[in-house]
Write an enzyme that holds these catalytic residues in place. Structure first.
Site, PDB file in Angstrom:
ATOM      1  CE1 TYR B 177       0.764  -0.511   4.540  1.00 28.77           C
ATOM      2  CE2 TYR B 177       0.406   1.848   4.227  1.00 28.77           C
ATOM      3  CZ  TYR B 177       0.887   0.799   4.995  1.00 28.77           C
ATOM      4  OH  TYR B 177       1.477   1.050   6.192  1.00 28.77           O
ATOM      5  CB  CYS B 178       1.618   3.918  -1.650  1.00 26.91           C
ATOM      6  SG  CYS B 178       0.469   3.826  -3.042  1.00 26.91           S
ATOM      7  NE  ARG B 179       3.314  10.100  -0.447  1.00 27.36           N
ATOM      8  CZ  ARG B 179       4.257  10.682  -1.179  1.00 27.36           C
ATOM      9  NH1 ARG B 179       4.007  11.007  -2.424  1.00 27.36           N
ATOM     10  NH2 ARG B 179       5.439  10.926  -0.655  1.00 27.36           N
ATOM     11  CB  CYS B 183      -0.571   6.814  -4.270  1.00 27.02           C
ATOM     12  SG  CYS B 183       1.180   6.696  -3.942  1.00 27.02           S
ATOM     13  CG  LEU B 207      -1.864   4.840   7.012  1.00 22.86           C
ATOM     14  CD1 LEU B 207      -1.610   3.417   7.434  1.00 22.86           C
ATOM     15  CD2 LEU B 207      -1.098   5.848   7.792  1.00 22.86           C
TER      16      LEU B 207
END
Lengths: 220, 220
Positions: B177-179, B183, B207
């Site tokens: 996962y990222c932003r 993203c 997140l």
DNA sequence: TTAATATTCAATTAATCACTTGAATGATAG
DNA sequence: CTATCATTCAAGTGATTAATTGAATATTAA
């Protein structure tokens, strides 16, 4: 060189939507359109702007995907594109009331504090209206009432309320509502009713929020 | 004569908030700030704009109530004003994906379709991570990881992932996962991992959305 | 104190915006 | 067909915006 990334294009598009909301005149139009569809002409006279100017604002809203137009004869009727738009407007209000002191102050001074008695929550109203304990009063224009209203509500547009008070039973409590949380019509209605000896309160929100909450809506 | 009504003033204020969202550069800043606080300097280099320009965008966001600044020594750290801002951004994305064909197309072409296998839903991930069935991989910069991450997640910033593949157990499925939903880092991570023989999928969101859903966040 | 660094301010340019005015389109009624 | 009405288009004006550049402020380090 260096083409825009897909993310940049996406943000550009999202920014166009947000920018379309970034004008008081267009927020005004959206509040009216949230009640039901309207022609350009009607919208211009309801907002007090010129027809050409209104048409241009509506096109900006349409290009942003916030409204849809339907042509019928020589009229073009605009309406909200969907409930997501209402949800976004609700999120915008929420953000403003939480984080902008000026908005919080305005809401308190001109809205909350005018309504001495606690406003009625939507879920409570439905229950009490079905039991016949309250008269539900819709003070919006007739077209908006016809496009959808709280089941069993009586429609007396605000500017006729003074002359048509007799239509309301004097004993029952009246709960008035209008277009939404920042619409003054229901405040005026409650003040007038109380002056005339009625027991009156405001519904906490307007019809669009009622509908969005999944509560039943009556047509015609 | 004819003073503006309270409603007009309110709409003017709300329009200012929406207008602050009406710029791709500022949406970019907000996506980064949603991960945690950052100095002007950091924001400028992360977005690729000049410091002066970034400072001015940040002031517009602050004036709209969307961000807050905290001065520490010679640095000013900006952060989101609150979760309402995240909710409004989510509503904006939702509106765009539903009503703007161009956005729908972009999301499909560059995002959804790159992720052949169904992304993992947040609630499912937490359960499987606790049972040790998957490795959760956070590919954001270290500062953002430290400001909050999925409990038990491993942090390997995307640009180091190629060299640090050895740190990931080869048998377990990796969920990256990222932003946030737009993203690209987690997409790149999944593609790289699959090329190298890992079983890998993306978390459906980033997140900030995880935190907003009330799921637990680990610090430091 | 002086030098260095982070941030903001001020001035400028090109672009965009809101609104007005008057003309152009398109549908209906006589 | 002609006249009328609703809407949109096009051109113009004054205001606002994004971005650049260079200077000003404020904090830390030497």
């Amino acid at each position: 060189m260096s083409n825009p990334t897909p993310k940049q294009i996406l943000f550009e598009q999202l920014a166009r939507i947000a920018a379309a909301l970034g004008s008081a005149a267009r927020l005004d139009l959206l509040e009216i359109l949230a009640q039901g569809e309207r022609s350009v002409d009607q919208l211009a006279s309801l907002t007090g702007h010129s027809v050409a100017n209104t048409s241009q604002h509506l096109q900006k809203l349409r290009q942003a995907g916030l409204t849809l137009g339907r042509k019928e004869g020589q009229y073009v009727f605009y309406r909200l594109a969907g409930d997501e738009v209402l949800r976004m407007l609700a999120a915008l209000r929420q953000t403003g009331e939480t984080h902008v002191a000026e908005i919080d102050r305005l809401v308190h001074d001109y809205f909350s504090s005018r309504d001495q008695m606690e406003p009625v929550a939507a879920a409570d109203l439905l229950d009490r209206a079905r039991k016949g304990l309250v008269t539900v009063l819709d003070v919006r224009p007739a077209e908006e009432f016809e496009a959808g209203h709280v089941p069993g509500a009586v429609n007396i547009p605000i500017e006729q309320l003074g002359k048509r008070l007799g239509e309301l039973p004097k004993r029952k409590e009246v709960v008035a509502y209008c277009r939404g949380p920042y619409c003054l019509m229901s405040y005026e209605a409650v003040e007038l009713l109380r002056r005339k000896g009625h027991k009156a309160r405001r519904l906490e929100n307007g019809l669009p929020e009622w509908r969005l909450a999944g509560l039943p809506v009556e047509l015609g």
